[in-house]
Design an enzyme around this catalytic site. Structure first.
Site, PDB file in Angstrom:
ATOM      1  N   GLU A  48       7.883   6.476 -40.344  1.00 56.08           N
ATOM      2  CA  GLU A  48       9.314   6.396 -40.596  1.00 56.08           C
ATOM      3  C   GLU A  48       9.556   4.994 -41.138  1.00 56.08           C
ATOM      4  O   GLU A  48       9.756   4.050 -40.388  1.00 56.08           O
ATOM      5  CB  GLU A  48      10.142   6.603 -39.326  1.00 56.08           C
ATOM      6  CG  GLU A  48      11.630   6.694 -39.643  1.00 56.08           C
ATOM      7  CD  GLU A  48      12.564   5.994 -38.656  1.00 56.08           C
ATOM      8  OE1 GLU A  48      13.781   6.229 -38.729  1.00 56.08           O
ATOM      9  OE2 GLU A  48      12.106   5.196 -37.824  1.00 56.08           O
ATOM     10  N   ASP A  50      19.320  22.336 -16.691  1.00 58.62           N
ATOM     11  CA  ASP A  50      20.167  21.163 -16.406  1.00 58.62           C
ATOM     12  C   ASP A  50      21.051  20.756 -17.583  1.00 58.62           C
ATOM     13  O   ASP A  50      21.726  19.721 -17.531  1.00 58.62           O
ATOM     14  CB  ASP A  50      19.301  19.975 -15.947  1.00 58.62           C
ATOM     15  CG  ASP A  50      18.341  19.499 -17.037  1.00 58.62           C
ATOM     16  OD1 ASP A  50      18.307  20.137 -18.116  1.00 58.62           O
ATOM     17  OD2 ASP A  50      17.631  18.500 -16.815  1.00 58.62           O
ATOM     18  N   ASP A  95       7.812   5.541 -35.295  1.00 59.68           N
ATOM     19  CA  ASP A  95       9.207   5.110 -35.341  1.00 59.68           C
ATOM     20  C   ASP A  95       9.325   3.722 -35.990  1.00 59.68           C
ATOM     21  O   ASP A  95       8.528   2.824 -35.696  1.00 59.68           O
ATOM     22  CB  ASP A  95       9.741   5.042 -33.904  1.00 59.68           C
ATOM     23  CG  ASP A  95      11.243   4.859 -33.844  1.00 59.68           C
ATOM     24  OD1 ASP A  95      11.964   5.748 -34.334  1.00 59.68           O
ATOM     25  OD2 ASP A  95      11.693   3.834 -33.303  1.00 59.68           O
ATOM     26  N   ASP A  97      16.636  24.395 -23.326  1.00 56.11           N
ATOM     27  CA  ASP A  97      16.654  23.879 -21.949  1.00 56.11           C
ATOM     28  C   ASP A  97      16.031  24.910 -21.013  1.00 56.11           C
ATOM     29  O   ASP A  97      16.643  25.941 -20.722  1.00 56.11           O
ATOM     30  CB  ASP A  97      18.120  23.586 -21.579  1.00 56.11           C
ATOM     31  CG  ASP A  97      18.321  23.354 -20.088  1.00 56.11           C
ATOM     32  OD1 ASP A  97      17.347  23.004 -19.392  1.00 56.11           O
ATOM     33  OD2 ASP A  97      19.480  23.510 -19.626  1.00 56.11           O
TER      34      ASP A  97
HETATM   35  C1  GLC Z   1      14.434   5.372 -35.486  1.00 49.92           C
HETATM   36  C2  GLC Z   1      14.839   6.653 -34.811  1.00 49.92           C
HETATM   37  C3  GLC Z   1      16.217   6.491 -34.273  1.00 49.92           C
HETATM   38  C4  GLC Z   1      16.208   5.382 -33.255  1.00 49.92           C
HETATM   39  C5  GLC Z   1      15.664   4.093 -33.874  1.00 49.92           C
HETATM   40  C6  GLC Z   1      15.334   3.093 -32.824  1.00 49.92           C
HETATM   41  O1  GLC Z   1      15.184   5.096 -36.599  1.00 49.92           O
HETATM   42  O2  GLC Z   1      14.722   7.718 -35.711  1.00 49.92           O
HETATM   43  O3  GLC Z   1      16.716   7.665 -33.710  1.00 49.92           O
HETATM   44  O4  GLC Z   1      17.495   5.159 -32.792  1.00 49.92           O
HETATM   45  O5  GLC Z   1      14.473   4.326 -34.567  1.00 49.92           O
HETATM   46  O6  GLC Z   1      14.206   3.495 -32.107  1.00 49.92           O
END
Ligand code: GLC
Length: 558
Positions: free
Chosen positions: A274, A29, A211, A25
């Site tokens: 992912e 904050d 993602d 940080d």
């Molecule tokens: C992926 C991310 C996770 C998020 C989800 C929705 O799995 O790694 O953190 O909550 O997508 O975007």
């Protein structure tokens, strides 16, 4: 095969995942930010990682801590400015590292201008078609359009009310209610994301972490999902229509278009998916030569600490990736799963149903054994062919934080699971940079901030996992990682390339890599070192010249 200096960097890279809220940080904050990351670049450089991946830093109401994006082409003010981001990219490069940003294409925030426009627009209007709106079932549309469930718990559909307070259509959200799914059949959605990729590539990013990359396309007609018993009958290969939200054929066309964009820039730009898909042959489909560069091997992250299981999983992954000429991407930890220290001890496989499934039985948890296994697992991972992703705090062997008070839990899973599952906050607690409590253990530039005032509270014991207590300290997990990464850099046989199994009995995983390098991981009773071998690195001290239980060792063999 090209040598390491000749081939694309992403075939061998060790990438460090920064969960931006919790790393450092800089503005005081209590929430991490870009300034904080900049101040820690020397730390990352000296740890020895090749690249950093930063979780979403875009303007966001933070309902899912940034995975609900309101504007993909700007920076969340709490984290800094676009100029700060550009400076970080530049300085990361000056430190000789690459930088990857997180892109969230499956859904936006409900605050995105397009969703707001959709809400204001009539049923059936083009503005609604960028998302997935449907009429409900039942006499008055009072039932959701199908039986899909949100990953976070409860139905995946939310019903709107019009300006007169009358119920109207439903919209799809595979994750939180505030995360409406895009309609990827819509050309404007596709064009928008291509523009976003270029926006960040123009600013010098080296790649993207995509993602939920396997969710973008939904099976036509949005059919109900059959009951689990019926699905089980299909074994590992469930046909597209029975898993209508995941891993549809149509996603690959999107990534082929993205790869063309990446290739149009100099310097081996890349993307990592992912995609929670299994078996490995399904992962490989994202890595065909005209698609993505990396895809996380989640079979590894959901593995038990069990030699035959791990060996089989590694074999399948290596073989499947070889078919498409891609490197495997190993991962043991990320911001969505229980820390490996806990997992390997308690045999957790990351089922997300309730807190017990997620965190295991605390009464059975042996932290010393868990730590030992996580350390051994790290040397295993870093010796395997391909690249690896490590998650902040993994290099400090931090365990899962189980004692966050309920009123401080902030993961949407907590609420959406009906308070059955504490969610992922336990692996997201802000890093302790210093042992003393000032400035939330050095996490914050504001020295008046107490550990309890960080956005997620740091527990009283947290300071004992500080960076300060481990850097340069013999035997610390930080030292283990930095030594391993230094060796990895000099061993041209590590990273992408061949491996060969050594048969050392059922309780041992052992293999060689080019250059007379060998890795032994012992899961059983102590074993002798192979004859004439020199020890390069060990995850625990040898006892009477033997490799003890739950220990990995790197060797130069004859
Ligand atoms: C992926 C991310 C996770 C998020 C989800 C929705 O799995 O790694 O953190 O909550 O997508 O975007």
């Amino acid at each position: 095969m090209k040598s390491r200096s000749e081939r694309e960097w992403w075939r061998d890279a060790v990438t460090y995942q920064i969960y931006i809220r919790s790393f450092a940080d800089g503005n005081g904050d209590g929430i991490g930010d870009i300034e904080g990351i900049r101040s820690r670049l020397p730390y990352l450089k000296s740890l020895g990682v090749d690249a950093i991946w930063i979780t979403p830093w875009y303007p966001s109401p933070q309902n899912d801590h940034g995975y609900d994006v309101a504007n993909y082409m700007d920076i969340e003010p709490m984290y800094g400015t676009l100029a700060d981001a550009e400076l970080l990219i530049k300085q990361t490069h000056e430190h000789g590292m690459k930088l990857i940003v997180d892109i969230v294409p499956n859904h936006s925030s409900d605050q995105h201008v397009w969703f707001q426009e959709a809400l204001r627009s009539p049923i059936g209007s083009p503005a609604r078609d960028r998302y997935i709106f449907r009429d409900g079932k039942g006499e008055n549309g009072e039932l959701p359009p199908n039986n899909w469930q949100s990953v976070f718990g409860g139905p995946a559909w939310h019903r709107l009310t019009d300006s007169d307070g009358n119920p109207e259509q439903w919209y799809l959200h595979l994750f939180a209610v505030e995360q409406p799914d895009f309609n990827w059949e819509h050309p404007e959605v596709r064009a928008h994301f291509e523009e976003i990729l270029k926006f960040w590539l123009d600013r010098g990013v080296d790649g993207f972490r995509i993602d939920v990359a396997h969710a973008l396309m939904k099976y036509p007609g949005l059919p109900d999902i059959p009951p689990a018993e019926e699905l089980a009958a299909h074994g590992e290969f469930v046909p597209d229509e029975f898993r209508p939200t995941w891993d549809q054929e149509g996603v690959h066309e999107i990534y082929r278009a993205w790869r063309k964009i990446l290739n149009s820039y100099p310097g081996d730009r890349m993307a990592v998916a992912e995609a929670w898909v299994s078996p490995a042959s399904r992962i490989a489909r994202y890595l065909r030569p005209d698609e993505l560069a990396n895809s996380f091997n989640f079979d590894f992250l959901t593995s038990l600490w069990e030699p035959q299981y791990l060996k089989g999983m590694i074999n399948r992954a290596v073989d499947a990736m070889a078919e498409v000429g891609a490197p495997p991407s190993w991962v043991f930890n990320n911001h969505d799963v229980t820390r490996s220290v806990d997992r390997f001890d308690l045999g957790l496989q990351n089922r997300q149903v309730n807190t017990f499934e997620r965190q295991g039985d605390p009464a059975k948890f042996d932290i010393a054994r868990g730590t030992r296994r996580a350390r051994a697992g790290a040397l295993l991972m870093l010796a395997l062919p391909g690249g690896a992703y490590i998650y902040q705090g993994e290099e400090l062997a931090v365990p899962e934080v189980r004692d966050i008070p309920e009123d401080r839990l902030s993961d949407p899973i907590w609420k959406m699971s009906g308070y059955q599952d504490r969610g992922r906050d336990g692996c997201r607690v802000p890093i302790a940079w210093k042992s003393a409590p000032e400035g939330a253990h050095g996490f914050s530039s504001n020295s008046a901030l107490t550990p309890d005032q960080a956005w997620l509270p740091q527990s009283p014991w947290w300071g004992s996992y500080s960076v300060q207590s481990q850097v340069g300290v013999a035997g610390s997990t930080h030292s283990l990682y930095s030594q391993a990464l230094a060796i990895r850099k000099n061993e041209s046989g590590l990273g992408d390339g061949p491996m060969q199994w050594i048969d050392a009995g059922p309780n041992v995983i052992a293999f060689t890599r080019p250059g007379n390098f060998a890795c032994f991981v012992n899961f059983g009773a102590p074993i002798d070192l192979p004859e004439g071998a020199d020890v390069l690195l060990a995850s625990a001290e040898l006892i009477d010249g033997k490799i003890p239980t739950d220990t990995a060792i790197w060797l130069r063999v004859k």
